[in-house]
Design an enzyme around this catalytic site. Structure first.
Site, mmCIF file in Angstrom:
data_model
loop_
_atom_site.group_PDB
_atom_site.id
_atom_site.type_symbol
_atom_site.label_atom_id
_atom_site.label_comp_id
_atom_site.label_asym_id
_atom_site.label_seq_id
_atom_site.Cartn_x
_atom_site.Cartn_y
_atom_site.Cartn_z
ATOM 1 N N TRP A 297 0.806 -1.225 0.000
ATOM 2 C CA TRP A 297 0.000 0.000 0.000
ATOM 3 C C TRP A 297 0.835 1.269 0.000
ATOM 4 O O TRP A 297 0.308 2.359 -0.167
ATOM 5 C CB TRP A 297 -0.897 0.028 1.253
ATOM 6 C CG TRP A 297 -0.148 -0.381 2.493
ATOM 7 C CD1 TRP A 297 -0.097 -1.637 3.040
ATOM 8 C CD2 TRP A 297 0.740 0.421 3.287
ATOM 9 N NE1 TRP A 297 0.761 -1.666 4.125
ATOM 10 C CE2 TRP A 297 1.281 -0.408 4.297
ATOM 11 C CE3 TRP A 297 1.131 1.761 3.253
ATOM 12 C CZ2 TRP A 297 2.179 0.051 5.260
ATOM 13 C CZ3 TRP A 297 2.022 2.223 4.211
ATOM 14 C CH2 TRP A 297 2.527 1.376 5.187
ATOM 15 N N GLU B 46 12.487 -3.440 11.537
ATOM 16 C CA GLU B 46 11.972 -2.369 10.675
ATOM 17 C C GLU B 46 10.755 -1.726 11.369
ATOM 18 O O GLU B 46 9.811 -2.425 11.740
ATOM 19 C CB GLU B 46 11.542 -2.978 9.333
ATOM 20 C CG GLU B 46 11.111 -1.948 8.312
ATOM 21 C CD GLU B 46 10.604 -2.597 7.016
ATOM 22 O OE1 GLU B 46 9.895 -3.620 7.085
ATOM 23 O OE2 GLU B 46 10.908 -2.057 5.943
ATOM 24 N N SER C 171 6.397 -7.284 2.924
ATOM 25 C CA SER C 171 7.249 -7.566 4.084
ATOM 26 C C SER C 171 8.048 -8.855 3.878
ATOM 27 O O SER C 171 7.627 -9.759 3.142
ATOM 28 C CB SER C 171 6.374 -7.702 5.331
ATOM 29 O OG SER C 171 5.476 -8.782 5.151
ATOM 30 N N LYS D 134 -2.601 -7.833 -7.920
ATOM 31 C CA LYS D 134 -3.406 -7.739 -6.703
ATOM 32 C C LYS D 134 -2.847 -6.623 -5.832
ATOM 33 O O LYS D 134 -1.849 -6.800 -5.138
ATOM 34 C CB LYS D 134 -3.401 -9.055 -5.919
ATOM 35 C CG LYS D 134 -4.487 -9.035 -4.842
ATOM 36 C CD LYS D 134 -4.143 -9.844 -3.628
ATOM 37 C CE LYS D 134 -3.141 -9.206 -2.728
ATOM 38 N NZ LYS D 134 -3.559 -7.925 -2.096
ATOM 39 N N PRO D 135 -3.484 -5.443 -5.890
ATOM 40 C CA PRO D 135 -2.999 -4.366 -5.018
ATOM 41 C C PRO D 135 -3.384 -4.661 -3.570
ATOM 42 O O PRO D 135 -4.201 -5.545 -3.314
ATOM 43 C CB PRO D 135 -3.760 -3.135 -5.529
ATOM 44 C CG PRO D 135 -4.887 -3.637 -6.365
ATOM 45 C CD PRO D 135 -4.642 -5.080 -6.693
ATOM 46 N N CYS E 143 10.138 1.631 1.881
ATOM 47 C CA CYS E 143 11.053 0.504 2.120
ATOM 48 C C CYS E 143 12.506 0.947 2.116
ATOM 49 O O CYS E 143 13.334 0.363 2.802
ATOM 50 C CB CYS E 143 10.820 -0.584 1.080
ATOM 51 S SG CYS E 143 10.963 0.020 -0.600
ATOM 52 N N GLU F 113 10.766 -8.064 -3.528
ATOM 53 C CA GLU F 113 11.295 -6.812 -2.976
ATOM 54 C C GLU F 113 10.723 -6.696 -1.579
ATOM 55 O O GLU F 113 9.510 -6.519 -1.415
ATOM 56 C CB GLU F 113 10.862 -5.625 -3.850
ATOM 57 C CG GLU F 113 11.398 -5.677 -5.270
ATOM 58 C CD GLU F 113 12.917 -5.562 -5.349
ATOM 59 O OE1 GLU F 113 13.536 -5.108 -4.390
ATOM 60 O OE2 GLU F 113 13.464 -5.961 -6.380
ATOM 61 N N LEU F 114 11.594 -6.772 -0.557
ATOM 62 C CA LEU F 114 11.093 -6.956 0.808
ATOM 63 C C LEU F 114 11.551 -5.836 1.746
ATOM 64 O O LEU F 114 11.899 -4.751 1.295
ATOM 65 C CB LEU F 114 11.530 -8.334 1.299
ATOM 66 C CG LEU F 114 11.179 -9.495 0.344
ATOM 67 C CD1 LEU F 114 11.796 -10.803 0.790
ATOM 68 C CD2 LEU F 114 9.675 -9.646 0.178
#
Ligand code: NAD
Length: 532
Positions: A171, A400, A247, A195-196, A302, A268-269
């Site tokens: 988001w 984080e 995440s 899928k947003p 991120c 991409e985390l």
């Protein structure tokens, strides 16, 4: 016409949720096809908590039929030439810029971020469209490869589209992450199923609307909305490649599911990004950079900085100035350009930020700026927060936070500071500040992060769309951007044509004579300069 809000905190923001905007969100939601009559998902404006629209809560069957439609459209799309596909992306680029005001409103209304940070998303989207439209030919072209035997074997490497590529999107950058990776996949001849996140579906829907207006055939880009945990497993089952952004925790779950069917994915985390301020850094520039680097999108970025290591000769003045400037940032909502920091996205995010700061304070950290929620501004606001005296027992040291909270640490020994930066499970982004850019580059090379910016917090590397972007260690698998960012959406295929003599001898040949001749050939190849 303004829609009335039940929330008294929201009164000063009432005017942005107009009936016209609500109708527009209704039209965008109709782009999602759902047969099931389930309770829809409500999307709200994080600044006030008001509802801005609803989207269908797709179930597995809805998802499977969306995947079938997308697959059916892919073959014709893949037959189009690269030049034809590029024209669609370039028209999309122009539409994104021309209609940016509407796009900025949509991003702000579903995410809450400030307008200038929403503009970063418009810029990244236009840039990705231009970049892949202009570079796809060189990244995807057939390449001649060295054959098994010089002259006798003619070998080419082709890149075929995977087919249907799935995207699971967070988001925090709903337009950039909702569409830019998909643009590369589309440019490579794939259909995409996106899928947003359920909290921010409209930016992706808007982008797909513009893509179709730019000439993308219907269903080549298909969007499903719904619950991530419910739709994740069937997405993994339906697609030929998966790009996940989110995440590290969920990324590991999804990777395990993908592993079951040997589905290749790119991920991409999360990160715990660090900034290193050397003694010769320009204090004015570094403070500006630290503010943008830590508080952009209320820290929900991120590649944002959550740790700053400052040479002890600058540390005290740095902390003091950073704290003063953080306290001056303009917190708030609204659709104009007047605010610096918006709200967090959800109650859950607010609780996480609160928990990290409370834990740090209980264990002895000093709050130099911020440190509290601001319900007087809106239900999800939190002040830009600067912490000092943070120790390794505190959650915000290694976990984080993903909020407007940064810890500042002094250092004397550069090697020790680099070791601290490299410690821990993440390796996404880092930033080095020095007047000596050569030294900055050399230090950057010693940092274990997928991107390192010198004298910039994140935008220099992220904005270099020609270069790979992503994470080392548990911050990711694979990369977005650059050649890899489009080639991963293709299957390499090798086609080799043999002439005159076979590589393997026919069964009736004398094997010994063949081995002797071939050995002589191999020795000759070894002596031929430049032959690989
Ligand atoms: P998240 O992992 O909770 O959600 C990301 C996406 O995964 C959402 O679409 C969600 O619906 C979906 N999802 C949730 N559970 C799922 C499941 N069990 N199976 C499949 N899909 C599921 O992450 P978030 O909280 O939305 O986003 C914040 C995180 O994302 C932070 O850790 C941040 O660092 C990371 N992030 C990374 C990048 C990057 O480029 N490296 C970019 C943005 C965000």
């Amino acid at each position: 016409m303004a829609v009335k809000s039940a929330d008294p905190q929201a009164r000063h923001e009432e005017s942005v949720i107009t009936a016209e905007r609500i109708n527009r969100f209704g039209l965008l939601a109709r782009r999602v096809t759902a047969a099931s009559a389930r309770e829809p998902i409500t999307v709200s404006y994080p600044v006030t908590g008001e509802t801005i629209g609803n989207v269908p809560r797709c179930d597995e069957q809805d998802l499977r039929s969306a995947a079938r439609r997308a697959r059916a459209s892919q073959k014709e799309w893949a037959r189009r030439s690269i030049a034809q596909r590029a024209r669609v992306l370039l028209r999309f680029h122009d539409l994104v810029l021309r209609r940016q005001s509407e796009g900025l409103d949509i991003i702000q209304l579903e995410n809450g971020k400030s307008r200038v940070q929403a503009f970063e998303e418009i810029m990244a989207t236009a840039t990705a469209a231009r970049y892949y439209a202009r570079s796809a030919r060189s990244h995807l072209r057939q390449r001649r490869r060295g054959g098994a035997m010089p002259v006798l074997t003619s070998t080419r490497e082709l890149r075929k589209p995977r087919g249907l590529v799935g995207f699971i999107v967070p988001w925090n950058y709903p337009l950039t992450l909702g569409i830019t990776d998909a643009l590369a996949a589309i440019m490579a001849g794939n259909a995409v199923l996106i899928k947003p996140d359920h909290q921010t579906p409209f930016s992706t829907l808007w982008a797909v609307e513009l893509l179709e207006q730019a000439g993308l055939p219907p269903d080549v880009a298909t969007v499903v909305t719904g619950d991530g945990a419910e739709l994740g497993p069937p997405i993994v089952e339906c697609v030929d490649f998966l790009m996940f952004t989110g995440s590290t925790r969920v990324g590991k779950l999804v990777a395990a599911q993908a592993g079951e069917r040997l589905l290749e994915c790119s991920m991409e985390l999360g990160g715990k990004n660090a900034m290193l301020v050397l003694a010769d850094a320009s204090l004015r520039r570094v403070i500006d950079g630290a503010l943008v680097g830590t508080f952009s999108n209320a820290g929900q970025l991120c590649i944002a900085m959550e740790r700053i290591y400052v040479h002890s000769s600058l540390h005290d003045v740095f902390v003091q100035r950073l704290a003063e400037r953080a306290a001056e940032l303009r917190i708030g909502g609204g659709l104009d350009w007047s605010k610096d920091v918006g709200p967090l996205i959800s109650r859950q995010q607010l609780e996480r930020v609160n928990a990290h700061v409370e834990d740090a304070v209980e264990k002895g950290a000093t709050v130099r700026a911020g440190g509290r929620a601001r319900p007087d501004i809106g239900p999800l606001f939190y002040e830009p927060t600067v912490l000092a005296n943070v120790t390794s027992e505190m959650r915000c040291f290694g976990e984080e936070t993903f909020g407007p909270v940064v810890s500042v640490y002094p250092f004397d020994d550069e090697d020790e500071a680099i070791d601290l930066i490299n410690d821990g499970p993440y390796g996404l982004n880092a930033s080095v500040w020095t007047r000596d850019t050569g030294r900055g580059r050399r230090i950057a090379e010693r940092i274990d992060a997928g991107t390192v910016n010198v004298n910039e917090p994140y935008a220099a590397a992220f904005g270099s769309t020609d270069a790979p972007m992503g994470g080392m260690k548990q911050s990711g698998v694979g990369r977005r951007h650059g050649a890899y960012g489009i080639q991963k959406y293709t299957e390499p295929q090798t086609i080799a044509v043999q002439r005159l003599l076979p590589v393997t001898p026919p069964m009736h040949w004398d094997g010994k004579v063949y081995a002797t001749a071939l050995s002589a050939g191999l020795r000759l190849m070894r002596r031929t300069p430049g032959l690989r």
